[in-house]
Structure formats: C-alpha cells, structure tokens
Design a protein around this motif. Structure first.
Motif, short mmCIF file in Angstrom:
data_model
loop_
_atom_site.label_atom_id
_atom_site.label_comp_id
_atom_site.label_asym_id
_atom_site.label_seq_id
_atom_site.Cartn_x
_atom_site.Cartn_y
_atom_site.Cartn_z
N SER A 57 0.85 -1.19 0.00
CA SER A 57 0.00 0.00 0.00
C SER A 57 0.88 1.23 0.00
CB SER A 57 -1.00 0.00 1.16
OG SER A 57 -0.35 -0.16 2.39
N ASN A 85 -0.09 4.58 1.06
CA ASN A 85 -0.32 5.72 1.97
C ASN A 85 0.35 5.52 3.33
OD1 ASN A 85 -2.51 3.74 2.03
ND2 ASN A 85 -3.61 5.09 3.43
N TRP A 86 1.68 5.63 3.29
CA TRP A 86 2.51 5.51 4.50
C TRP A 86 3.48 6.68 4.60
CZ3 TRP A 86 1.92 1.30 7.74
CH2 TRP A 86 1.47 0.07 7.20
N ASP A 132 -1.19 10.26 -4.84
CA ASP A 132 -2.31 9.38 -4.45
C ASP A 132 -2.70 9.65 -2.99
OD1 ASP A 132 -2.36 8.01 -6.88
OD2 ASP A 132 -1.49 6.15 -6.11
N SER A 133 -1.69 9.68 -2.11
CA SER A 133 -1.94 9.88 -0.68
C SER A 133 -2.48 11.28 -0.41
CB SER A 133 -0.65 9.69 0.13
OG SER A 133 -0.24 8.36 0.09
N SER A 152 -5.98 12.22 1.37
CA SER A 152 -6.00 13.03 2.59
C SER A 152 -6.80 14.31 2.39
CB SER A 152 -4.56 13.37 2.99
OG SER A 152 -4.55 14.14 4.15
N TYR A 201 -11.56 10.18 -3.17
CA TYR A 201 -10.48 9.44 -3.82
C TYR A 201 -11.06 8.47 -4.85
CZ TYR A 201 -6.40 6.66 -4.86
OH TYR A 201 -5.38 6.02 -5.55
N ARG A 205 0.34 5.84 9.00
CA ARG A 205 -0.30 6.10 7.71
C ARG A 205 -0.09 7.57 7.34
NH1 ARG A 205 -1.18 2.01 4.34
NH2 ARG A 205 -1.68 0.15 5.54
N PHE A 206 -0.14 7.88 6.06
CA PHE A 206 -0.05 9.27 5.62
C PHE A 206 -1.13 10.07 6.35
CE2 PHE A 206 -0.91 12.89 2.91
CZ PHE A 206 0.36 13.31 2.56
N THR A 261 -5.22 9.81 6.43
CA THR A 261 -5.71 8.68 5.61
C THR A 261 -5.92 7.42 6.45
OG1 THR A 261 -3.54 7.76 4.97
CG2 THR A 261 -4.40 9.57 3.63
N SER A 313 -4.40 2.09 -6.29
CA SER A 313 -3.52 3.24 -6.51
C SER A 313 -3.50 3.57 -8.01
CB SER A 313 -2.11 2.89 -6.05
OG SER A 313 -1.16 3.70 -6.70
#
Ligand code: BGC
Length: 417
Positions: A141, A143-144, A195-196, A200, A207, A287-288, A291, A372
């Motif tokens: 994934s 969103n980190w 993407d993230s 957010s 999204y 996570r970002f 998100t 994504s």
C-alpha cells in the motif's frame, strides 16, 4: 554413408532433446526488483525453487514502478519470446490476456483453492474470462510515512495525524537544519505521493470518485485543485537535488538520518529491513496523515504467458511455490508488503507488517480499499501514464498552477481513454 548420416542425426537429435529438457527446468522471470530489499525478497523465491531443482534465470530491468521493465516485456512478447513469467501491476495482465498472450493456471488454482483465500480485489486483476492468468504475490500500500525515529526525537516532533500537523512537523525539521522530506523526483514516485495527498485532501469517497471512477466533476473540482496545492507545499520541503533520485536512495536518506521522512509504498520497509532497522526504535510507519482507515493498494502479480507445453511445468511450480502460505509469509516479511492470501498468520511480521495486515482487512471489510492510480490499480496503463506525466510536470514547474494542473489532467485522461 547413409548409416553414418542416421547415426549423426540421432546424436544431433539427442543433443537437441537434452538442451530442450534443460530449458524446461528453467524459470526465467522478468522483474524490476533490483534494490537491496527487493533483491533479498526475490532471493526467498529463488532459493525455494532452486531447492526443488529449478534453474532460476533473472531477467531484471531496473526502474522502480516498473515502466522500463514493461517496455522490455512488450518487446519480448512481440518477438514471440515471452519469459516464463513477469512481475506486473494492475491492468497489465488483463491487457495481455485480452490480446491472447496469457497462459492459464486455472487447474492449479482450482486444485489449491486460490479463489477461497485471495481477496476479491486481487482476483479482479488475476482472472480474465474465468481463467487465472496471473499469480498474486503480495499486497503493497502507498499511503505511509517512513519517519526516522532518531531525527524525530532530535527535533522534538511527534507523529502527525493531519496534513496541518504534517506541514508543521516538516517546518520543525527545516528549522532544525534537517532535510524534511526525502523525495525521489521521478514521475511514478511523485504520482505515488499524490495518491496519498488526494486521499487526505478529499477523503475516501472523493479518492474513489476521482482516482478510480475518473469522474470528471471530481477531477475538475476545487478539492482536486486543493490537492495539487497541498502537493506543491509538501514537495517544497525536499532538498534541491531530488530530481531523478531513485526511491531507494530517498529511503536511504531516512535510514541514515539525513532526512526526516519519506512518503512511499511499503516496499520502502524492505530497505529498512535489509539495513536491519527496527520499527519503533529506528523508524516509524504511521499512515499518511489524514488517511487512517483507508488503504490505497497495489499488488505485484506474476503474469504467466502462453508458452509451449514443455514450459508449463515451470509455471505451475512457480505458482505453487508463490501461493504457498510459507512463501507468502517469508517473502512478504522481507519485501515490506503483506500476504495476498487472507489465511496467513501475522506472527512473523514486524509491527508495521502487522499493522499493514490489519489495515488491509479493515479497509476491505469497510469499503475503503482503493486501487492506486499511480501504481496501475486505479485505471489501465495509458491513463496511469497520463496521470504520472501531469503530476511530474506540475512538480517540476512545467505546469505552473493547480488550475492548469486539473485542466491538463482532465484532458490527458480523456485522450488516454
Ligand atoms: C512494486 C514494488 C516495487 C516498487 C519499487 C512497485 O511498483 O509494486 O514491488 O518494490 O515498485 O520498485
């Protein structure tokens, strides 16, 4: 004379046969796993298959995100010389299947009950026309955040929960003379970050509408403009040398404590793992910001091609090894990803991996698991390419406002459809 001819023909025939037989034991695998962490992960598979007597042949094409590898693959397939299997993302396997190029692993899949353990979201990308054309390897994934713990402690910061807190933290690092953001300035990395930022900025429903449904109103909206503004703000915290930087070099900046944070898919954790760094002590993996609860995923699959009958056994061996619970655990622990089967225990995984597995399950059940766009899981390759291009031009100043960015994006996606 005639006798002699027959004898040599027989010898020639035999030689040809044994060369052929040797070929049949060979697994040639096209991939782009060339960083330290990636190579270590791939080694788990190589060792497993070599022990079973298969001859592993790497067809490695460097370039994170896999665009150069996919160009190489296209040429091999066009020349009628496909590898045993190839790492692929998203719609690629389906596109090759639609062109009649893929093989069929349905018999093995049925025997091993893949449909009962592979999440539905992945089956969509590995089954074409009722046939298994690809082997799911993992779930990544994007969103980190990957935060250096020593640097965070040094500047007296805490894990950011919102975009505002994130910006405040980046400011704090800057004031302390640390590079706030380790960024790799390549189109796929910038789009992976975006993407993230979109998730957010707009939330899960937005999204999905913009990045998976490609809804024109969403793509043109003020929320999307705001997302581009947020991207510009975040990117402004990178050091001046970010253009063209490889993703793993950006990760190395965080590992060494030269930068505070990288926003990247969890293949970055493979680099921390290879460097023997521990979550909680050396680095953090929240996570970002903004998100939590959603997962923007991609998944590596091994696409298998239609090959002559004598090469099929190698594909089946690869499939059986890759889908085994043992492999799904030992490979993904090293790779930074999580298993592509739902029945693998999280025991061997570190805290980031355990969190990744729990998040995936929750997002899958709660309807907040999204493909994504940057990684080819939001839309087919031509659209992903258009998206990456627009984000890259925006980050590098060829597109100068967020209004121009959304206009260009809508047009580019439209043309790519
Ligand atoms: C792949 C990962 C890989 C990363 C960087 C992504 O597209 O899914 O497996 O590690 O690119 O190369």
């Amino acid at each position: 004379m005639r006798k002699l001819f027959l004898a040599s023909a027989a010898i020639l025939g035999l030689t040809a046969l044994s060369a052929h037989a040797a070929d049949n034991k060979q697994i040639d695998m096209l991939h782009w796993w060339t960083s330290g962490g990636e190579a270590a992960a791939l080694n788990v598979l190589k060792e497993m298959l070599t022990k079973e007597g298969w001859v592993w042949k790497d067809v490695a094409v460097a370039g994170g995100g896999g665009d150069p590898a996919m160009v190489a693959l296209k040429a091999m397939v066009a020349a009628g010389n496909p590898p045993t299997a190839s790492q692929m993302l998203g719609y690629t396997a389906l596109d090759y299947a639609a062109a009649g190029k893929m093989g069929d692993l349905t018999e093995t899949a049925k025997k091993e009950g893949w449909d009962k353990v592979v999440p539905a979201a992945l089956q969509k990308f590995t089954i074409y026309d009722g046939k298994w054309v690809a082997i799911p390897v993992n779930v990544h994934s994007v969103n980190w955040l990957w935060i250096s713990k020593p640097v965070l402690d040094k500047i007296g910061g805490t894990e950011p929960k919102t975009l505002d807190e994130f910006i405040a933290l980046l400011d704090k690092a800057k004031a302390a003379g640390v590079i706030p953001l380790a960024l790799g300035g390549q189109d796929w990395q910038e789009a992976t970050l975006f993407d993230s930022v979109v998730l957010s900025t707009g939330g899960p429903e937005f999204y999905k509408k913009a990045m998976n449904d490609l809804d024109e109103d969403a793509l043109k909206s003020d929320t999307m403009k705001k997302a581009f503004d947020n991207l510009a703000k975040i990117v402004s915290y990178a050091d001046p040398n970010f253009a063209g930087r490889d993703w793993n070099l950006a990760t190395a900046m965080v590992i060494k404590g030269d930068a505070l944070v990288q926003v990247m898919g969890d293949w970055a954790k493979g680099e921390f793992h290879a460097a023997k760094k521990e979550p909680g002590k050396d680095f953090l993996c929240p996570r970002f910001p903004g998100t939590d609860g959603s997962v923007v995923y991609n998944s590596d699959v091994f696409g298998i091609f239609a090959v002559s009958a004598d090469r099929k056994a190698a594909q089946v061996a690869l499939a059986t090894a890759t889908m085994s619970k043992d492999f799904q655990s030992s490979f993904n622990v090293v790779k930074g990803s999580v298993p592509a089967r739902t029945d693998v225990p999280d025991t061997a995984f570190d805290s980031c991996g355990k969190k990744g597995m729990a998040d995936l399950k929750k997002a899958n059940e709660g309807g907040t698991l999204f493909g994504s766009l940057a990684q080819g899981y939001g839309a087919p390759p031509a659209i992903a390419t258009a998206y990456k291009d627009v984000v890259n031009k925006f980050v590098h100043g060829q597109i100068t406002s967020s209004q121009e960015a959304v206009d260009t994006l809508v047009k580019a996606i439209d043309e790519a459809k």
